[in-house]
Design a protein around this motif. Structure first.
Motif, PDB file in Angstrom:
ATOM      1  N   GLN A  49       0.848  -1.194   0.000  1.00  0.00           N
ATOM      2  CA  GLN A  49       0.000   0.000   0.000  1.00  0.00           C
ATOM      3  C   GLN A  49       0.884   1.245   0.000  1.00  0.00           C
ATOM      4  N   LEU A  50       0.822   1.978  -1.101  1.00  0.00           N
ATOM      5  CA  LEU A  50       1.697   3.150  -1.244  1.00  0.00           C
ATOM      6  C   LEU A  50       1.334   4.271  -0.288  1.00  0.00           C
ATOM      7  N   ASP A  51       0.041   4.521  -0.120  1.00  0.00           N
ATOM      8  CA  ASP A  51      -0.359   5.690   0.657  1.00  0.00           C
ATOM      9  C   ASP A  51      -1.658   5.404   1.406  1.00  0.00           C
ATOM     10  N   PRO A  52      -1.551   5.083   2.688  1.00  0.00           N
ATOM     11  CA  PRO A  52      -2.762   4.808   3.472  1.00  0.00           C
ATOM     12  C   PRO A  52      -3.652   6.042   3.634  1.00  0.00           C
ATOM     13  N   ASP A  53      -3.116   7.213   3.310  1.00  0.00           N
ATOM     14  CA  ASP A  53      -3.873   8.453   3.498  1.00  0.00           C
ATOM     15  C   ASP A  53      -4.601   8.914   2.240  1.00  0.00           C
ATOM     16  N   PHE A  54      -4.698   8.043   1.260  1.00  0.00           N
ATOM     17  CA  PHE A  54      -5.494   8.403   0.086  1.00  0.00           C
ATOM     18  C   PHE A  54      -6.914   8.755   0.507  1.00  0.00           C
ATOM     19  N   PRO A  55      -7.584   9.601  -0.270  1.00  0.00           N
ATOM     20  CA  PRO A  55      -8.957   9.986   0.110  1.00  0.00           C
ATOM     21  C   PRO A  55      -9.889   8.780   0.143  1.00  0.00           C
ATOM     22  N   ALA A  56     -10.905   8.892   0.995  1.00  0.00           N
ATOM     23  CA  ALA A  56     -11.860   7.788   1.145  1.00  0.00           C
ATOM     24  C   ALA A  56     -12.843   7.729  -0.015  1.00  0.00           C
ATOM     25  N   GLU A  57     -12.976   8.842  -0.741  1.00  0.00           N
ATOM     26  CA  GLU A  57     -13.892   8.897  -1.879  1.00  0.00           C
ATOM     27  C   GLU A  57     -13.084   9.087  -3.159  1.00  0.00           C
TER      28      GLU A  57
END
Lengths: 218, 50
Positions: A49-57
């Motif tokens: 997983q590159l970025d767990p902080d990607f937007p939820a939508e």
């Protein structure tokens, strides 16, 4: 074991939202197909997983680039256009303003796919949907459709989506990649001996496969 | 006991393109970024952020 029944396992750590994984996977598939030992090569997808902080939508990638990186919209569009051209050179669809969203659910489903022997196909199907610009690429119904087309029962897919199943496996494979020396993705490991950091030209994948076979058959 | 991790031999891959989880940037080597890129953007690389 004789040389004729030996096998080579190729593991590829990847995230769905990684354009170089998408492009690298296609190049690797071409290199494997061209290998004299293609029928004795097993490919396993691993998750990173590159970025767990990607937007939820779902968010258009150009909006995301300009917001996260502070890039002017025209520069973000130019960057995406360059990647799109490289993808198309490999025969891959690539919509420069495709959506981005958190990929944890997708990666958990890749683990479900691996449990049924179709993890690689599930990942590449998700990438194809996403990078072709399908606005519903992240939707549960889309993930169910892609999975059932590969023979995974709908109840199992929805069961994973309704739980946190395989989240630990996603974290474990991320940590394993780091332990092996990965600093990004794609990260390809051949026979647990030879590593390829990043996407390389098809010819380089082919050379790595040949080198790995020398070690398998040694 | 988990199996010990064996050190890998890494392919020398100056032309590798990688997505970096720290910076969020998916950068390409310069030679790849030149595809369709004749407006002086060399050095930026074909890049995207993820």
């Amino acid at each position: 074991m004789t040389a004729t029944d030996s096998r080579l396992e190729i593991e590829v750590w990847s995230d769905v939202l990684c354009p170089w994984c998408y492009i690298g996977d296609a190049r690797l598939e071409q290199a494997i197909a061209a290998s004299p030992q293609a029928d004795r090569i097993d490919v396993t997808i691993r998750t990173f997983q590159l970025d767990p902080d990607f937007p939820a939508e779902p968010t258009p990638v150009v909006d995301y680039l300009s917001a996260k990186k502070g890039l002017p919209v025209d520069q973000a569009e130019q960057m995406e256009g360059q990647v799109a051209e490289l993808a198309r050179a490999e025969g891959l669809a690539y919509a420069p303003n495709h959506p981005v969203q958190n990929t944890l659910d997708m990666l958990r489903l890749v683990h479900l796919g691996n449990s049924r022997g179709v993890g690689w196909q599930y990942m590449t199907a998700m990438q194809a949907a996403l990078f072709s610009g399908d606005p519903e690429a992240f939707a549960a119904d889309t993930l169910v459709r892609l999975g059932t087309e590969l023979g995974i029962p709908e109840t199992e897919i929805r069961g994973v989506l309704a739980s946190d199943r395989y989240a630990d496996a996603v974290r474990a494979e991320h940590d394993e990649a780091i332990a092996l020396g990965a600093r990004g993705v794609p990260f390809t490991v051949l026979g647990r001996r030879l590593g390829i950091p990043g996407a390389v030209p098809t010819e380089a994948y082919g050379q790595a496969i040949a080198q790995a076979w020398e070690q398998v058959d040694a | 006991m988990p199996e010990p991790v064996q050190p890998l031999t890494f392919l020398a891959a100056d032309d590798a393109a990688v997505c970096d989880p720290v910076t969020g940037v998916c950068a390409a080597p310069d030679d790849e970024s030149e595809v369709g890129n004749d407006d002086g953007a060399r050095g930026e690389g074909a890049a995207s952020a993820r």
